[in-house]
Design an enzyme around this catalytic site. Structure first.
Site, PDB file in Angstrom:
ATOM      1  N   ASP A 110       0.733  -1.661  -0.435  1.00  0.00           N
ATOM      2  CA  ASP A 110      -0.640   0.053   0.099  1.00  0.00           C
ATOM      3  C   ASP A 110       0.387   1.800   0.012  1.00  0.00           C
ATOM      4  O   ASP A 110       2.329   0.977   0.429  1.00  0.00           O
ATOM      5  CB  ASP A 110      -0.733   0.100   1.290  1.00  0.00           C
ATOM      6  N   GLU A 119      -9.725  -1.435   5.317  1.00  0.00           N
ATOM      7  CA  GLU A 119     -10.404  -1.049   6.681  1.00  0.00           C
ATOM      8  C   GLU A 119     -11.615  -1.632   6.978  1.00  0.00           C
ATOM      9  O   GLU A 119     -11.408  -2.703   6.286  1.00  0.00           O
ATOM     10  CB  GLU A 119     -10.223   0.381   6.342  1.00  0.00           C
TER      11      GLU A 119
HETATM   12  C1  GLP Z   1      -0.545  -0.076   8.163  1.00  0.00           C
HETATM   13  C2  GLP Z   1      -0.041  -1.053   7.451  1.00  0.00           C
HETATM   14  C3  GLP Z   1      -0.842  -2.112   7.041  1.00  0.00           C
HETATM   15  C4  GLP Z   1       0.217  -2.268   8.631  1.00  0.00           C
HETATM   16  C5  GLP Z   1       0.040  -1.637  10.067  1.00  0.00           C
HETATM   17  C6  GLP Z   1       0.353  -1.975  10.920  1.00  0.00           C
HETATM   18  O1  GLP Z   1      -1.448   0.217   8.534  1.00  0.00           O
HETATM   19  N1  GLP Z   1      -0.568  -0.716   6.149  1.00  0.00           N
HETATM   20  O2  GLP Z   1      -0.146  -2.787   6.344  1.00  0.00           O
HETATM   21  O3  GLP Z   1       0.439  -4.239   8.724  1.00  0.00           O
HETATM   22  O4  GLP Z   1       0.392   0.011   9.724  1.00  0.00           O
HETATM   23  O5  GLP Z   1       1.800  -1.211  11.605  1.00  0.00           O
HETATM   24  P1  GLP Z   1       2.686  -1.903  12.861  1.00  0.00           P
HETATM   25  O6  GLP Z   1       3.428  -2.571  11.928  1.00  0.00           O
HETATM   26  O7  GLP Z   1       3.653  -0.825  12.591  1.00  0.00           O
HETATM   27  O8  GLP Z   1       1.726  -1.679  14.260  1.00  0.00           O
END
Ligand code: GLP
Length: 252
Positions: free
Chosen positions: A72, A147
């Protein structure tokens, strides 16, 4: 629809997951020539991406042996834009920057028009489809930026970020406001990958992890879609696993 049971492994922390993830990458490289590997961003993967960068830099892994992509990108964030996902991948794993320059890192477009999204999906297809997709999970159960409520049939699309997702991104953009929209790989794209490896570390992920593995398989918890995939490994630390029943004996 068939429901599968992902393999769950408990590790001490994100650092302890690194050799396991590198091993998964090595096995994907051994399974077929030039596999397309889908990386993920977020703090969950920082230790892994740094280690991957060192493996590639020191020649223990060959960046010419695979094609890279990811999940993404914030809407309108060019690949070199600070705070963006491509930028983060290049910061944590510099060899991915060289791959971007050579055209072997296929970035998610930062624009949401149908032609750009279709062209990206076609590029992934031409590269043989994603063989291995790494995934983190959001506190609200999101995968990539899908989401809650995103239809499981959706492909690449522009997502409106949930309040909790924006709150989690706030520090990354402060004092500016976090972005409101992102281009994301959809549930259908994630399910099309040959193999999924989901990682979650820390207590704040425990409810989402429980919903992913034990809640209903439906769009209220996007991560529950992994139970529609036949080859899924889940790596958790004890904190992220603490709401799961009966895992005490599985640690190690
Ligand atoms: C963002 C990304 C996700 C990821 C999430 C978790 O939202 N789009 O792909 O899984 O963050 O982030 P973190 O690893 O910092 O908890």
């Amino acid at each position: 629809m068939t429901e599968h049971v992902p393999r769950v492994r408990i590790v001490a922390d994100a650092q302890a997951a690194v050799p396991l993830l590198l091993d998964v990458v090595r096995r994907a490289l051994a399974a077929r020539p030039l596999p397309l590997l889908g990386f993920a961003t977020g703090s969950t993967f920082t230790a892994f991406l740094r280690a991957l960068g060192a493996e590639l830099h020191d020649g223990r892994l060959d960046e010419r042996a695979f094609v890279a992509t990811h999940l993404d990108e914030y809407l309108d964030f060019a690949p070199d834009a600070d705070g963006g996902m491509v930028h983060e991948l290049g910061e944590e794993c510099p060899p991915l920057r060289a791959m971007l320059a050579r055209g072997t890192f296929l970035p998610v477009p930062a624009v949401g028009d149908d032609a750009a999204l279709a062209a990206h999906a076609q590029r992934l297809q031409r590269a043989g489809g994603v063989q291995l997709q790494l995934l983190g999970i959001g506190r609200n159960g999101h995968l990539a930026f899908n989401e809650p409520g995103t239809p499981f049939g959706a492909g690449f699309h522009v997502a409106t970020l949930a309040a909790s997702t924006r709150d989690d991104a706030r520090a990354r953009f402060a004092p500016a406001e976090p972005p409101t929209h992102a281009v994301t790989s959809g549930p259908a794209n994630i399910l099309a990958a040959r193999r999924l490896v989901v990682c979650a570390f820390g207590a704040r992920k425990a409810d989402a992890v429980h919903a992913m593995l034990h809640g209903p398989v439906d769009e209220r918890c996007p991560a529950s879609l992994v139970r529609r995939h036949a080859d899924v490994a889940v790596l958790l630390d004890a904190e992220a696993a603490r709401a799961l029943p009966g895992l005490a004996a599985a640690s190690g």
